[in-house]
Design an enzyme around this catalytic site. Structure first.
Site, mmCIF file in Angstrom:
data_model
loop_
_atom_site.group_PDB
_atom_site.id
_atom_site.type_symbol
_atom_site.label_atom_id
_atom_site.label_comp_id
_atom_site.label_asym_id
_atom_site.label_seq_id
_atom_site.Cartn_x
_atom_site.Cartn_y
_atom_site.Cartn_z
ATOM 1 N N LYS A 9 0.803 -1.330 -0.145
ATOM 2 C CA LYS A 9 -0.081 -0.066 -0.101
ATOM 3 C C LYS A 9 0.956 1.320 0.027
ATOM 4 O O LYS A 9 2.112 1.438 0.129
ATOM 5 C CB LYS A 9 -1.081 0.001 1.009
ATOM 6 N N TYR A 49 -12.542 -1.811 -3.659
ATOM 7 C CA TYR A 49 -12.986 -1.925 -2.102
ATOM 8 C C TYR A 49 -14.560 -2.076 -2.162
ATOM 9 O O TYR A 49 -15.015 -1.636 -1.195
ATOM 10 C CB TYR A 49 -12.441 -1.030 -1.279
ATOM 11 N N ASN A 112 -2.093 0.227 6.557
ATOM 12 C CA ASN A 112 -1.532 -0.713 7.220
ATOM 13 C C ASN A 112 -0.715 -1.805 6.301
ATOM 14 O O ASN A 112 -0.636 -3.006 6.491
ATOM 15 C CB ASN A 112 -2.881 -1.634 7.813
ATOM 16 N N HIS A 115 -2.048 -5.254 1.567
ATOM 17 C CA HIS A 115 -3.598 -6.089 1.450
ATOM 18 C C HIS A 115 -3.176 -7.526 0.946
ATOM 19 O O HIS A 115 -2.162 -7.816 0.244
ATOM 20 C CB HIS A 115 -4.115 -5.507 0.345
ATOM 21 N N GLU A 126 -9.712 -10.737 -7.536
ATOM 22 C CA GLU A 126 -8.728 -9.623 -7.428
ATOM 23 C C GLU A 126 -7.618 -9.918 -8.388
ATOM 24 O O GLU A 126 -6.957 -8.804 -8.928
ATOM 25 C CB GLU A 126 -8.327 -9.586 -5.936
HETATM 26 P P1 ATP Z 1 -7.291 -6.241 3.490
HETATM 27 O O1 ATP Z 1 -8.444 -6.368 2.612
HETATM 28 O O2 ATP Z 1 -6.639 -4.703 2.897
HETATM 29 O O3 ATP Z 1 -6.207 -7.105 3.161
HETATM 30 P P2 ATP Z 1 -8.185 -6.779 5.970
HETATM 31 O O4 ATP Z 1 -8.914 -8.020 5.306
HETATM 32 O O5 ATP Z 1 -7.367 -7.185 7.100
HETATM 33 O O6 ATP Z 1 -7.227 -6.055 5.073
HETATM 34 P P3 ATP Z 1 -10.637 -5.541 5.804
HETATM 35 O O7 ATP Z 1 -11.740 -5.658 6.798
HETATM 36 O O8 ATP Z 1 -10.852 -6.028 4.419
HETATM 37 O O9 ATP Z 1 -9.298 -5.740 6.314
HETATM 38 O O10 ATP Z 1 -10.424 -3.747 5.508
HETATM 39 C C1 ATP Z 1 -9.839 -3.544 4.137
HETATM 40 C C2 ATP Z 1 -8.882 -2.313 4.811
HETATM 41 O O11 ATP Z 1 -9.659 -1.266 4.779
HETATM 42 C C3 ATP Z 1 -7.747 -2.339 5.653
HETATM 43 O O12 ATP Z 1 -6.685 -3.118 5.123
HETATM 44 C C4 ATP Z 1 -7.582 -1.100 6.021
HETATM 45 O O13 ATP Z 1 -6.771 -0.624 5.150
HETATM 46 C C5 ATP Z 1 -9.049 -0.324 5.979
HETATM 47 N N1 ATP Z 1 -9.835 -0.377 7.118
HETATM 48 C C6 ATP Z 1 -10.137 -1.599 7.731
HETATM 49 N N2 ATP Z 1 -10.795 -1.067 9.056
HETATM 50 C C7 ATP Z 1 -10.792 0.243 9.246
HETATM 51 C C8 ATP Z 1 -11.240 0.937 9.997
HETATM 52 N N3 ATP Z 1 -11.765 0.756 11.282
HETATM 53 N N4 ATP Z 1 -10.384 2.400 9.986
HETATM 54 C C9 ATP Z 1 -9.980 2.778 8.872
HETATM 55 N N5 ATP Z 1 -9.477 1.853 7.869
HETATM 56 C C10 ATP Z 1 -9.863 0.464 8.172
HETATM 57 MG MG MG Z 2 -9.977 -7.715 3.395
#
Ligand code: ATP
Ligand code: MG
Length: 137
Positions: A9, A49, A112, A115, A126
């Site tokens: 990211k 997303y 974070n 992804h 994806e």
């Molecule tokens: P990713 O899909 O990016 O691999 P993930 O599956 O661990 O991560 P998801 O729940 O799918 O997490 O959320 C997608 C992304 O949205 C997260 O990686 C993060 O960048 C962002 N995100 C998730 N929760 C929050 C939150 N509470 N506040 C801000 N951003 C968030």
């Molecule tokens: Mg995810």
């Protein structure tokens, strides 16, 4: 062998962490079989997303993901989807286990660093969204 889709990211590319993160993948037995550095458009990020459209963090997430270049990639290995999520660590770095990518590199729950696909179905969707079959070698 299983394949998963990964993104390094903008927070991580900005801090020049691409190589360090790729080393984590390779050390974990995942092979980078496709990789490209791109600057996502707003439309690409919104579509990617789309499942999070109704979440309060959606607009902020799209702004973040388009704030700088990302590295989109396909990782291959035994149980690649689960393995990758293991080494990424929890979404929120505050909850991520020691030695995981997010624990060591993430700036916040949003920024974070990586992804990784969460299921075989989403991995296929994806991968196909960013790569043509002939690019996976
Ligand atoms: P990713 O899909 O990016 O691999 P993930 O599956 O661990 O991560 P998801 O729940 O799918 O997490 O959320 C997608 C992304 O949205 C997260 O990686 C993060 O960048 C962002 N995100 C998730 N929760 C929050 C939150 N509470 N506040 C801000 N951003 C968030
Ligand atoms: Mg995810």
């Amino acid at each position: 062998l299983e394949r998963t889709f990964s993104i390094i990211k903008p927070d991580a590319t900005r801090r020049n962490l691409t190589g360090k993160i790729n080393a984590r993948f390779e050390e974990a037995g995942l092979r980078i079989v496709a990789q490209r550095r791109i600057w996502m458009t707003q439309a690409q990020a919104e579509t990617f997303y789309g499942v999070h459209k109704e979440r309060p963090f959606f607009n902020s997430l799209v702004a973040f993901m388009t704030s700088g270049p990302v590295v989109v990639q396909v990782l291959e290995g035994e149980g690649a989807i689960a393995r990758n999520r293991e080494i990424m660590g929890a979404t929120n770095p505050a909850n991520a286990a020691a030695g995981t990518i997010r624990k060591d590199f993430a700036e916040s729950v949003e920024a974070n660093s990586v992804h990784g696909s969460d299921s075989p179905e989403n991995a296929a969707i994806e991968i196909a969204y960013f790569f043509a079959g002939h690019e996976l070698v």
